[in-house]
Structure formats: C-alpha cells, structure tokens
Design a protein around this motif. Sequence first.
Motif, short mmCIF file in Angstrom:
data_model
loop_
_atom_site.label_atom_id
_atom_site.label_comp_id
_atom_site.label_asym_id
_atom_site.label_seq_id
_atom_site.Cartn_x
_atom_site.Cartn_y
_atom_site.Cartn_z
N GLY A 330 -3.61 -8.46 18.83
CA GLY A 330 -3.74 -8.35 17.20
C GLY A 330 -2.13 -8.35 16.81
N ILE A 331 -1.94 -7.89 15.61
CA ILE A 331 -0.90 -7.74 14.74
C ILE A 331 0.02 -7.36 15.28
CG2 ILE A 331 -1.47 -5.87 13.46
CD1 ILE A 331 0.24 -9.22 12.12
N THR A 332 0.15 -6.15 16.11
CA THR A 332 0.96 -5.39 16.75
C THR A 332 1.83 -6.32 17.82
OG1 THR A 332 -0.37 -4.65 18.22
CG2 THR A 332 0.21 -3.10 16.57
N SER A 333 1.34 -6.87 18.50
CA SER A 333 1.98 -7.92 19.60
C SER A 333 2.59 -8.90 18.83
CB SER A 333 1.07 -8.30 20.65
OG SER A 333 0.03 -9.10 19.86
N LEU A 334 1.99 -9.62 17.76
CA LEU A 334 2.42 -10.73 17.11
C LEU A 334 3.83 -10.30 16.31
CD1 LEU A 334 -0.52 -12.27 15.50
CD2 LEU A 334 0.53 -13.12 17.48
N LEU A 335 3.88 -9.03 15.75
CA LEU A 335 5.05 -8.55 15.01
C LEU A 335 6.26 -8.47 16.19
CD1 LEU A 335 3.60 -5.99 12.61
CD2 LEU A 335 4.86 -7.99 12.21
N ALA A 336 5.58 -7.80 17.40
CA ALA A 336 6.73 -7.45 18.32
C ALA A 336 7.15 -8.74 19.07
CB ALA A 336 6.04 -6.93 19.62
N ASN A 337 6.42 -9.98 19.16
CA ASN A 337 6.93 -11.16 19.56
C ASN A 337 7.69 -12.14 18.53
OD1 ASN A 337 6.02 -10.36 22.17
ND2 ASN A 337 3.91 -11.48 21.52
N GLY A 338 7.71 -11.49 17.35
CA GLY A 338 8.46 -12.38 16.17
C GLY A 338 7.70 -13.35 15.49
N VAL A 339 6.29 -13.49 15.78
CA VAL A 339 5.49 -14.63 15.28
C VAL A 339 5.49 -14.34 13.94
CG1 VAL A 339 3.04 -15.47 15.41
CG2 VAL A 339 4.08 -14.99 17.63
N TYR A 340 5.23 -13.00 13.43
CA TYR A 340 5.49 -12.40 12.07
C TYR A 340 6.44 -11.43 12.04
CZ TYR A 340 0.58 -14.28 11.10
OH TYR A 340 -0.37 -15.27 10.90
N SER A 341 7.18 -11.64 11.02
CA SER A 341 8.57 -10.71 10.77
C SER A 341 8.12 -9.37 10.30
CB SER A 341 9.71 -11.47 10.17
OG SER A 341 9.05 -11.66 8.75
N ALA A 342 7.15 -9.34 9.55
CA ALA A 342 6.66 -8.06 8.70
C ALA A 342 5.27 -8.16 8.46
CB ALA A 342 7.59 -7.97 7.40
N ALA A 343 4.69 -6.99 8.23
CA ALA A 343 3.32 -7.05 7.74
C ALA A 343 3.28 -5.76 6.73
CB ALA A 343 2.27 -7.07 8.82
N TYR A 344 2.70 -5.62 5.67
CA TYR A 344 2.60 -4.49 4.68
C TYR A 344 1.68 -4.34 3.74
CZ TYR A 344 5.90 -7.47 2.32
OH TYR A 344 6.60 -8.45 1.72
N PRO A 345 1.28 -3.49 3.00
CA PRO A 345 0.58 -3.66 1.85
C PRO A 345 1.68 -3.73 0.68
CG PRO A 345 0.25 -1.46 2.61
CD PRO A 345 1.15 -2.20 3.65
N LEU A 346 1.16 -4.12 -0.52
CA LEU A 346 1.80 -4.08 -1.41
C LEU A 346 1.85 -2.72 -2.44
CD1 LEU A 346 1.02 -7.59 -3.12
CD2 LEU A 346 3.15 -7.08 -1.85
N HIS A 347 3.05 -2.75 -3.06
CA HIS A 347 2.99 -1.68 -4.14
C HIS A 347 2.15 -1.99 -5.17
CE1 HIS A 347 5.73 1.52 -2.40
NE2 HIS A 347 6.60 0.55 -2.22
N ASP A 348 1.86 -0.99 -6.30
CA ASP A 348 0.91 -1.27 -7.39
C ASP A 348 1.89 -1.97 -8.38
OD1 ASP A 348 -1.27 -0.15 -5.90
OD2 ASP A 348 -1.44 1.57 -7.46
N GLY A 349 2.86 -2.01 -8.26
CA GLY A 349 3.75 -2.60 -9.62
C GLY A 349 5.16 -2.00 -9.61
N ASP A 350 5.76 -2.62 -10.66
CA ASP A 350 7.03 -2.00 -10.84
C ASP A 350 7.20 -0.60 -11.22
OD1 ASP A 350 8.47 -4.45 -10.16
OD2 ASP A 350 8.24 -5.20 -12.08
#
Length: 1037
Positions: A330-350
């Motif tokens: 899953g996502i952990t290996s894809l991040l480690a291999n550079g397939v995705y550069s980041a993965a994160y939830p969003l802040h609620d706003g400014d």
Amino acid sequence: MDKDEIHLRRLPAAAPWGPHGDSEFHGVDFLPDDLSEAPDETGMRVNKKYSCLPAEEKGIHIINIRAIEDIGYDQHESTLLNSLSKNPDADCKYGLYFRDGKRKVDYILVYHYKKSSSGRALARRTHHNDTSARSTKQDHPLPGKSVQLEMGESEPPADSHEDDKRFRREEYEGNLVEAGLELEHDEDTKIHGVGFVKIHAPWNVLCREAEFLKLKMPTKKMYQINQTHGLLKKINSVIQKITEPIQPKVAEHKPQTVKRLSYPFSREKQHLFDLSDRDSFFDSKTRSTIVYEILKRTTCTKAKYSMGKGEGRKKETTLLNKRRKCGKYGITSLLANGVYSAAYPLHDGDYEGENVEPNDRKLLCEEWASYGVFYKYQPIDLVRKYFGEKIGLYFAWLGVYTQMLIPASIVGIIVFLYGCATVDENIPSMEMCDQRNNITMCPLCDRTCSYWKMSSACATARASHLFDNPATVFFSVFMALWAATFMEHWKRKQMRLNYRWDLTGFEEEEEAVKDHPRAEYEAKVLEKSLRKEHKHKEKHRYFPEEAANKWRQRTDKEKLTWKDRFPAYLTNFVGIIFMVGLTFAIVFGVIIYRISTAAALAISSTPSGRSSVRVTVTATAVIINLVVIIILDEVYGCIARWLTQIEVPKTDKNFEERLIFKAFLLKFVNAYTPIFYVAFFKGRFVGRPGDYVYIFHSFRMEECAPGGCLMELCIQLSIIMLGKQLIQNNLFEIGIPKMKKFIRYMKLKRRRSLDHEEHVKKKQRYEVDYNLEPFAGLTPEYMEMIIQFGFVTLFVASFPLAPLFALLNNIIEIRLDAKKFVTELRRPVAVRAKDIGIWYNILRGIGKLAVIINAFVISFTSDFIPRLVYLYMYSENGTMHGFVNHTLSSFNVSDFQAGTAPNDPMDLGYEVQICRYKDYREPPWSENKYDISKDFWAVLAARLAFVIVFQNLVMFMSDFVDWIIPDIPKDISQQIHKEKVLMVEVFMREEQGKLQMLETWKDKDKKKGENCNNHSPRLSGSHTGSLSSCHSYPVDV
C-alpha cells in the motif's frame, strides 16, 4: 458515429467552467460516445464505468488543434461567459470539498509529473467530465485507459521510470475506487509539476471501516455523570470560580454533567446511534483515520506496465513484476518508492485573516497556540478532537508535568534562599576566607604553578554553600517523592482521559491495528522467499506442478528469524558500543583540554589571570561540551533510525519502540557523561603531592576546588541544561522550520509562472498544506522532555533551581509545540492510543535511577557526610570549628619528585617547608607517611551507609506513595461500571422488544390459521387458495 470519434457540443451559458476558466476550449467536450450520452452521475459511478468499458473503446483520439477554428468556435463568447460564471473555487471552499461543493476531501495524495508541453495540458484538461458534479473524471486516466495524442508535433517519449510510476498510480487508484473511495484529480495548480488526488470516503465506506476498526461512537442513550455532594461540591465550585480566568474559551473544555453512552459502531445496530446529521457523525479526524487505513491495506500488485515489446524484454519484465510485488503493502511503499511524494489529511481551514470561517484550527490558534494565553489551561479535548488521541495524550502529559513542576520549583527556590541566608553563618567557609589562618596550599600543577593561599578560594567556598547545605538533602528526598507522585498523578489523569475519550477496553483493537506488517518487513520476507524459491528451482528443475504449489504455500508463510537478523543485531551492538566509546573519547578530550589550558593560563604573569584560571577553564570546557552534545544529538538520532531500519522490525509499534530505546540510550549517554565525570570521577584519582597520576606521562589529573566539586557540577549542569533548552529545543524548533519554509517558498517562487491567473487565483487548501513541513512523529518532542526530566531529577541535589528553569522552558515549549502543530506542520493522521507507551517505563526508570544518583552525589560529591563525621566524632566543642584543617593533609616540599617542584618557590614572599592538600593521609612525620589514614575509612564507611539507608528509605517511601494512591480514581471506576450496566440494559430491552414482536407475530399467525379453518367447505375448489391466501400476510421486520 464511429466509436473513436469525438462529440463536439457547445455548453450552456450557465454551465460552471471549473478551474480552467482561462482555456480557449470552453464549449468543447471531448468524451467517448457512450459516456457523453450517459446521464449525469456521481464520481464513483463514472469511475466504475471506465473499468467496465471494453479495451478497444477506451481510447480517446483528440483532434488537431487547428481543427477547432473550423467549428465556428467564438473565443469572445467564451471570455464573456467566463467573466459571468461563478468562481468554482468558492463552491468547493478552496479545496476543502470536491468541485461539486458537497463531498468533503478526507485525504490528499501528491505526486510529481513532468509537464512538458501545452499538448499534454490540453489532453489533461479534456479529460474532465462536464457533469453537474464536475468532480468525477480524473486528470490521469484510470487503469486500462490509454490516451493518444495526435498533435501537429509528436510529444517526446516520457521516461520509462516516470511511466512506471504513472501506471502504478493508475492501478493503485483503481483499486481505491474498487474499495469504495471516490477520487478527483487536480493538476491545474499553482505548483507546477505537482498533481493532487483528492479522496472522499462515502457514508457506506465510513460505516464499514468504523465497524472493522471497532470505533466507539456515541449512542442516543445519555446518562447523568455522578456529581460530588456536600463539602466537596462547595470546594469544587470555589475552585472553578477562582480558575475561571485561566480556562480556555472552548466548548469542549466546559465541565459536563451528562455523557453519551458509547459503543463500537455496527451497521446492524445503527438504530442505537444518533444519525440525524450524517455529515458530522464522523468528524474530520475519524474520516482521515479511516481513509488512511484503507490506503495502507489497498494493494498494488499487478504489473500492467511492460518495459518493452518482444522477447528481449522478458527478463526485465519478470524483474519488474517481482519488484511490483514489493508494492503490495500500500501507500507506505508507494511513498518510499517515490510513486507519491506525500500523503496527508487537510487542515480544517485558515487560522488567520479577516473573513476566515470559524473552524477548530482557528480556535486552537487563538486559545492554545498563542503566547498570549500561556497562563491558561490547554483545551486538551479540542486538541484530541483535531489531532487524535496520541497527540492529545502527549500534550496532556506535558501539561501535567509542567503543573507538577510548580511545587518543585517553589521548594527549590526555598532551598536556594536558605543557602543564601545561611552563607554568612557557615563556619567552614568562614574559616577558608579568614586570612589569619595562613594556610599554604600545594601547587595545582608542576613547575609553572606556585604555592597559593587558601583564602584566595573564598568566593568558591561561599558559592558552594548555596548548593551544598543540609537543605539539599531534604530537597533530594522531596524530589524522589515528587517523581513518584508525578507518575501516579499522570496515571490517574490518563484514566480520566481514557474515560472521557471512550478508550476504555481499547487493547484488542489497538493490537489489531498496530500489528499490520511494515512495508520493509514484507519486502525482506519476499526477497527471502524468492531467494529460497530460486535455490529450490535450481535443485529441482523438473518436478510436478503439485510439488511446486506446495512449495509456494510454504514460502507464503515465510518470516524473518533471528538468523536473518543476526547481521543487523551485530551491527547494532557494534554501532552502539562505538557511539558510546566516541562519547567517552570526546569527554576525555575535553579533560585534556582543561588540564592543558589550566597549565597554560597558570604561566600568566598577571595575578588576576592566575586567580581566574579555574573559572575560565570550567566555563570554556562546559561550552565545548554543550556544542558537542548538540551536534552529537542530531547525529545519534539519524544513526539510531538507521540501526533500527536495518533491524527490519515487523510492525510500526515494534519499530517505534526499538527506535526510542536506541535514541534514548545514545542521547542519555551523550547528555550526561560530562556531568557524571564531574560528579563521580573528577578529583578521585589524582594521587598526592610527590606521587601524582599522569595522563600520557605529561598531564596531571585535575583536582576539585577546595570547596569540593559540587559547585563545578552545578555550573556544568546549569549551562548544559539551559543551553540545550535555549539552543536545541527552542531556537532549532523555531529557526529551522522557518528556514525550511523560506527555502520552499523561494523555490516555488522561482518555478512559478508569470501567467496573470496564477497570481490572481487563490491557493487551494491542499496546495497550502503541501507547503507545510511534514509531521515527523512525537519521538523528538518526548525525547527532549525526558532528557529534561533527567536533569530535573538525577542531579537535583547539586542544582535546586533546575525545576524552576524547566518550568519556565515548558511554559514556552507548550505554546511553541502548539504553534508548530497548528501552523507549521501538515495535519498528522489521528492515531488512537490509551497511554504514552514506552515513555512511561523510561520515566519510571529515570525516577528509580535518580534516587541512587542523588544518594551518591550527597555522600561522595558534597561535604555533607564528612561534616557529619567530624561533628559527631572529632569535634571538641560540638561545632564545625576546625573542620577545614581536619580535611587537609600535610606534605613536606622536600619530597617533591625531581622536576615537579615550583620554579618560583618564593612567590608568596617566604620560604615554604610544609604545604597542605585536601585528603585524609598520614603526615610526613608519621612512620607510615602519606598512607591513607583511619579518618578516610571512617568517612568512607559513613558514606556507604548513607547511600544504603537513603536509597532504601526513599525507595520505600516512593513505593508507599505508589501503593497508597490508586491508579484509577474512584469516581471514574464507578462511571465505567455504570456504563457497562447501562449498555447491558439497552441490549436487554432490545432483546425483550424482539421477543415481544415475535410473540405478536405468532399470535397473529395462530388467529389467522383458526379463521382459515372455520371457512365453509362448500367452496372446496377454492379452499386451498383461500387457505394459502390466509397465510400470505405481509411481515415487516
């Protein structure tokens, strides 16, 4: 119409143009036939339609750009419509929702792509589905969808590595869609070369995953929380009124009188939960946690990308397939291999601005992450609601620790003031300062140093009394009991939080979630199984298919054993020993510096230079130690991570615990080795005049000052503690993130296009969050506090003001960490936890070690025991008069070794025959001259006896405190029991209702059967039909 032809249709004037308002292709929609004729559907449905199309119908051929001029397309009409259309970014709240403005963005995946030409941009923009949602088509094609560009100029072939990443993304995102998630792509951002995948979890997916994770959710049932009565109620009301100004102004922090009953979510028991508002039932923290769990377990195993065509590529394709299997976690290996550069939830706003909508992030910034509210309590419940239980527990622990430092600081100040008040009444320091005693001391170094008067060390002796007085013994006992009380208080606070946050009975699901194997572990197991499979094939090239299947089943259960990890264990052992040895070597180097610098400064011709030798050498050596400690701290942190990685722990929990243990061990040795040297080794192995101990046959071991080493230990401890807190904790935490943010801003500014729209358009929420620093875990935050806790407890006998400085630092640290989490970091994934984990065991270990170390500091480093021995065994009048003379031994200057006597023996103005030095030895006129005297053994016995008595007494008192204070508060245990009883009652009522309903159905069935039996038999032909019709009544369950 041909299947590869394109529908060209003009959009209505009221159609929303989406983010591509500046494009010259408004009004042209490029879609396959079957999709353009389909009715408007949601994004998830459109994604499924892609996967259902036959392979030959998935190709989309885009016409030449010049052909658009022949359609009668009016650019001015597009510009006019664009100016009248509503801003689509406002509908989706600038990235917080999909483009339809209804579905909330729960998670973001970020990837890099090569933006080579405008042709590719055209292809990307034409992939948008122009339905009412405008959120369902992806900028990148989904798995199996190919795009052929027929431009006037052919696009250069992309890098095979980039294509591999793209196909892996397509496959992974297709699997996410199959798992029920809804996706939306966006590459039309201000950050060039960066694409974003917005993820939304629909209601059915949230319910399914909440049941799988056993998330406790509030039910409709509410109950009254037990309130105190009588005197306790009045006391609590008075305390609430007094503390009202320092309470944060948030709803979650107000005392509650009622609480909702919580139960693990179940789709079969949805009637138990209050689902009136489905949008807010799962908050943003829970939604992101659920999506992250899906991202972790969604696999990416099929190798859809071939590196080439023909037989020549078979070996490379096979190798690629094997590597692709390593991405199955899953996502952990894809991040480690550079397939995705980041993965994160969003802040609620400014969190700042005039027209910012109210949100939890803004509230946290105002009531928590501001230095102006340093005097207020933390809104811990709101912190937990926004960041999750693990981060909430860290800040709750930090708050409890800071509160407990207040009484320790007050007692420390009282002890220090007591030393200041009694310094003029201290007889030993008065005797040292009395110039009439005319005590001549032996030289501090060979040849260059001369004899000196004891009265010249008057200032050092007076300062030593500030920290070396009877009150420090009391303070050491107090701090040992304080540490035990702090641990018990935290356990009780933790139980209250577990009850409030519905974490009681959390162990089972906690282990189920955390035991998921790590990506690196799976890759290592796969590598091992492939290696074994290759060896097996070499041995048995021709064996039946059944045997091969059995072998595969056996290799699927492969796991790493201690034999596989033995090289890593050996590397860990050797690496840690080497690092500890390096720390000792650096401390030894600083000792050499102190000795050589003291000898060099002693040659100074000025009297002021000679008198300040000890202070100068001590201060500069401590500063060198501080710089080395700060540098090695960063180095040891990286080495500890590397050593843990090569160990390949199976789960994230194991990885974190092993990393913490290694990092703490190395940083503990690094921070405390110089202090241990001054406390227990300096001045112990110097020898005596005429028979000194030398390093490398040239440097004489350094001695303690006449007042003892405690003053020097205090200087060392204070400078290292304050320097670490000021430079490493605060300056680094403020300066380095600001510098990184500035560098990222300059890079983005350099890459930014000069297009007018790029400057006018407001950034989306996911773009703003992408520019923030990624969350690196709580280990650095805990580590600095644990090291500080060691400074406060381990050597507190030598520095009573340590709790005060720790308190002042923590008041700033809480707000600094809060500001960093709210404004500087990407929002971390919420992690459930019911305690602080291995850190609690480390704290208990430090508390136990502190008792032993303080016992040795009082007995061996300070003069407390020698004073007691003199007072009760050798004093003639029951006072301390004569104590200084009793601790000094005599030396005949004629017994100096050749070449070690002072070069200027007449420096004091008279000839010296007998000089004094601090030790318990026989005088030169004794038969056994310079041998250790009986006084030394008496003092040593008293010191060891004190260590044993002090250690056992304080340990017993600490255990008594631990035993007498219950871990679970009585009211909380009652509430937990009450919850269980109420839950049983709810289910019993539900079961009774079901039984009553079944009995009602049986009665109805019986009555209708009797009615059917009473019918007239004359209608025999229709009797059967009548009977069957009697029994065919509807049943509503």
